[in-house]
Scaffold this active site. Structure first.
Site, PDB file in Angstrom:
ATOM      1  N   GLY A 167       4.687   5.825  -4.264  1.00  0.00           N
ATOM      2  CA  GLY A 167       6.020   5.241  -4.236  1.00  0.00           C
ATOM      3  C   GLY A 167       6.398   4.842  -2.827  1.00  0.00           C
ATOM      4  O   GLY A 167       5.687   5.127  -1.854  1.00  0.00           O
TER       5      GLY A 167
ATOM      6  N   ASP B  16       4.057 -20.615   0.279  1.00  0.00           N
ATOM      7  CA  ASP B  16       4.274 -21.611  -0.769  1.00  0.00           C
ATOM      8  C   ASP B  16       3.469 -21.237  -2.010  1.00  0.00           C
ATOM      9  O   ASP B  16       2.948 -20.123  -2.111  1.00  0.00           O
ATOM     10  CB  ASP B  16       3.907 -23.008  -0.263  1.00  0.00           C
ATOM     11  CG  ASP B  16       2.458 -23.101   0.223  1.00  0.00           C
ATOM     12  OD1 ASP B  16       1.661 -22.175  -0.079  1.00  0.00           O
ATOM     13  OD2 ASP B  16       2.109 -24.083   0.902  1.00  0.00           O
TER      14      ASP B  16
ATOM     15  N   THR C  31      -3.083 -23.935   3.112  1.00  0.00           N
ATOM     16  CA  THR C  31      -1.858 -23.765   3.916  1.00  0.00           C
ATOM     17  C   THR C  31      -1.718 -22.286   4.270  1.00  0.00           C
ATOM     18  O   THR C  31      -0.804 -21.608   3.789  1.00  0.00           O
ATOM     19  CB  THR C  31      -0.613 -24.250   3.152  1.00  0.00           C
ATOM     20  OG1 THR C  31      -0.513 -23.527   1.910  1.00  0.00           O
ATOM     21  CG2 THR C  31      -0.689 -25.738   2.865  1.00  0.00           C
TER      22      THR C  31
ATOM     23  N   ASP D 229       7.773   5.654  -0.034  1.00  0.00           N
ATOM     24  CA  ASP D 229       8.238   6.867   0.644  1.00  0.00           C
ATOM     25  C   ASP D 229       7.686   7.011   2.052  1.00  0.00           C
ATOM     26  O   ASP D 229       7.793   8.077   2.660  1.00  0.00           O
ATOM     27  CB  ASP D 229       7.867   8.105  -0.175  1.00  0.00           C
ATOM     28  CG  ASP D 229       6.357   8.203  -0.440  1.00  0.00           C
ATOM     29  OD1 ASP D 229       5.596   7.367   0.100  1.00  0.00           O
ATOM     30  OD2 ASP D 229       5.940   9.115  -1.179  1.00  0.00           O
TER      31      ASP D 229
ATOM     32  N   HIS E 143       0.820  -1.207   0.000  1.00  0.00           N
ATOM     33  CA  HIS E 143       0.000   0.000   0.000  1.00  0.00           C
ATOM     34  C   HIS E 143       0.856   1.259   0.000  1.00  0.00           C
ATOM     35  O   HIS E 143       0.445   2.277  -0.565  1.00  0.00           O
ATOM     36  CB  HIS E 143      -0.948  -0.007   1.202  1.00  0.00           C
ATOM     37  CG  HIS E 143      -2.191  -0.796   0.966  1.00  0.00           C
ATOM     38  ND1 HIS E 143      -3.422  -0.221   0.758  1.00  0.00           N
ATOM     39  CD2 HIS E 143      -2.387  -2.138   0.873  1.00  0.00           C
ATOM     40  CE1 HIS E 143      -4.329  -1.162   0.555  1.00  0.00           C
ATOM     41  NE2 HIS E 143      -3.729  -2.335   0.630  1.00  0.00           N
ATOM     42  N   ASP E 144       2.011   1.210   0.611  1.00  0.00           N
ATOM     43  CA  ASP E 144       2.889   2.377   0.574  1.00  0.00           C
ATOM     44  C   ASP E 144       3.431   2.588  -0.833  1.00  0.00           C
ATOM     45  O   ASP E 144       3.293   3.664  -1.415  1.00  0.00           O
ATOM     46  CB  ASP E 144       4.039   2.214   1.568  1.00  0.00           C
ATOM     47  CG  ASP E 144       4.899   3.467   1.653  1.00  0.00           C
ATOM     48  OD1 ASP E 144       4.321   4.575   1.733  1.00  0.00           O
ATOM     49  OD2 ASP E 144       6.133   3.349   1.646  1.00  0.00           O
TER      50      ASP E 144
END
Length: 349
Positions: free
Chosen positions: A97, A270, A265, A99, A91-92
């Site tokens: 970007g 995986d 799982t 930041d 999400h950042d």
């Protein structure tokens, strides 16, 4: 300087040494998939030398040790924080970007957006930053902390290690309106690809990074439209396996509940996610779309049928690209080294 995909030449030897090429030859196609005609490793290494593998060696030599120790401590008491950190870095990086703009916490920021209400891991990042300020005050950015913590969490979950370069600066600003740039769970593959390509990423990165859904949970509120009265039909989304849809309906009676993204799982990093998609057991509609679209379906099939190690290796390469999207560097006046990760320095006191 804002960089779409930033790296340093020194990483080249490290990435080339990864056992990735053995898996690459098993991936379908070349052009657009990261084959010989579209070598991802080449796009990772522009000659700007603004970020470095050894950026903190002198100014904060215990940087990564502190991060790993803190991540281990927190995830030991709450195992759900590992997947939460991966989601937080996505999400950042996916807004303006990598930041640390997602960490800023005041009215009108990304963090206050309704779309960010289920994000977690902020307190862990704050704890790491507090420890950094004791060891090497004013030296370590929150953006670098989040980047390092996401890798530490991935490794802790049994996922791959990748080399991180450092030297990012923190954004001074964050706007809730920008959150719409993050791919939602209801977009089709074309929209997802447009978003990823704007980051300098490709179709292989899209399929591989979606594989992070091999761990973690989804809020039932995000999938109830697939389970009840889908397209005003009074039934569930027909693309979901009928038995699995029944299971999800029983687990998701309330929007506030959660369900494992990988029901088979859920705690293992995986390739089960891709196997599930082949069986029409994708929790999010964007997941299931990957099987239906001819641009992504061959890759899903490959990762489902190959050794889990093939997925892990490629995940490392794609993450090394993602965490360098849109970074701020030392030459940027718009960036800073925050004293507190939740506040820009002008608001710190």
């Amino acid at each position: 300087m804002k960089l779409a995909v930033v790296s340093v030449v020194v990483i080249l030897g490290v990435l080339v040494a990864w056992p990735v090429s053995a898996g690459r030859k098993d991936l379908p196609g070349a052009g657009g998939y990261g084959g010989d005609d579209d070598d991802d490793t080449k796009s990772l290494f522009p000659l700007d030398n603004l970020l470095s593998l050894n950026y903190y060696d002198r100014i904060c030599p215990d940087f990564e040790k502190i991060v790993v120790t803190k991540v281990r401590e927190w995830t030991k008491s709450d195992s759900s924080l590992g997947p939460a950190l991966l989601r937080l870095i996505f999400h950042d990086c996916g807004v303006t970007g990598c930041d640390a703009s997602v960490l800023l916490d005041y009215e009108g920021t990304e963090r206050r957006s309704p779309a960010s209400k289920t994000l977690r891991g902020f307190e862990l990042i704050d704890d790491i930053k507090s420890e950094m300020e004791k060891s090497c005050p004013g030296k370590v950015s929150c953006a670098d902390i989040l980047t390092s913590a996401s890798r530490a969490a991935t490794v802790q979950l049994g996922g791959p290690y990748w080399p991180n370069v450092y030297g990012r600066r923190d954004s001074k600003h964050s706007y809730a309106r920008d959150v719409e740039k993050v791919p939602s769970g209801r977009r089709d593959v074309t929209a997802l690809l447009e978003t990823f390509q704007s980051y300098g990423l490709n179709v292989l990165d899209l399929v591989v990074l979606s594989g992070a859904h091999t761990i973690g949970k989804a809020s039932c509120g995000t999938i109830q439209s697939r389970l009840y009265n889908y397209n005003a039909t009074s039934g569930s989304d027909p693309s979901i396996d009928a038995k699995y849809a029944d299971y999800l309906q029983r687990r998701c009676r309330w929007a506030s509940e959660t369900v494992d993204l990988d029901p088979v799982t859920p705690a293992v990093f995986d390739n089960q996610y891709y196997i599930n998609l082949q069986k029409h057991m994708g929790v999010l509609s964007t997941d299931q779309e990957l099987v239906k679209d001819p641009r992504t379906a061959p890759l899903v099939k490959t990762f489902a049928e190959q050794s889990p190690q093939i997925f892990r290796q490629q995940f490392a390469v794609s993450m090394a690209k993602l965490v360098n999207v849109g970074v701020l560097t030392g030459e940027d006046r718009v960036g800073e080294i925050r004293k507190v990760c939740s506040k820009s320095n002008s608001r710190a006191y």
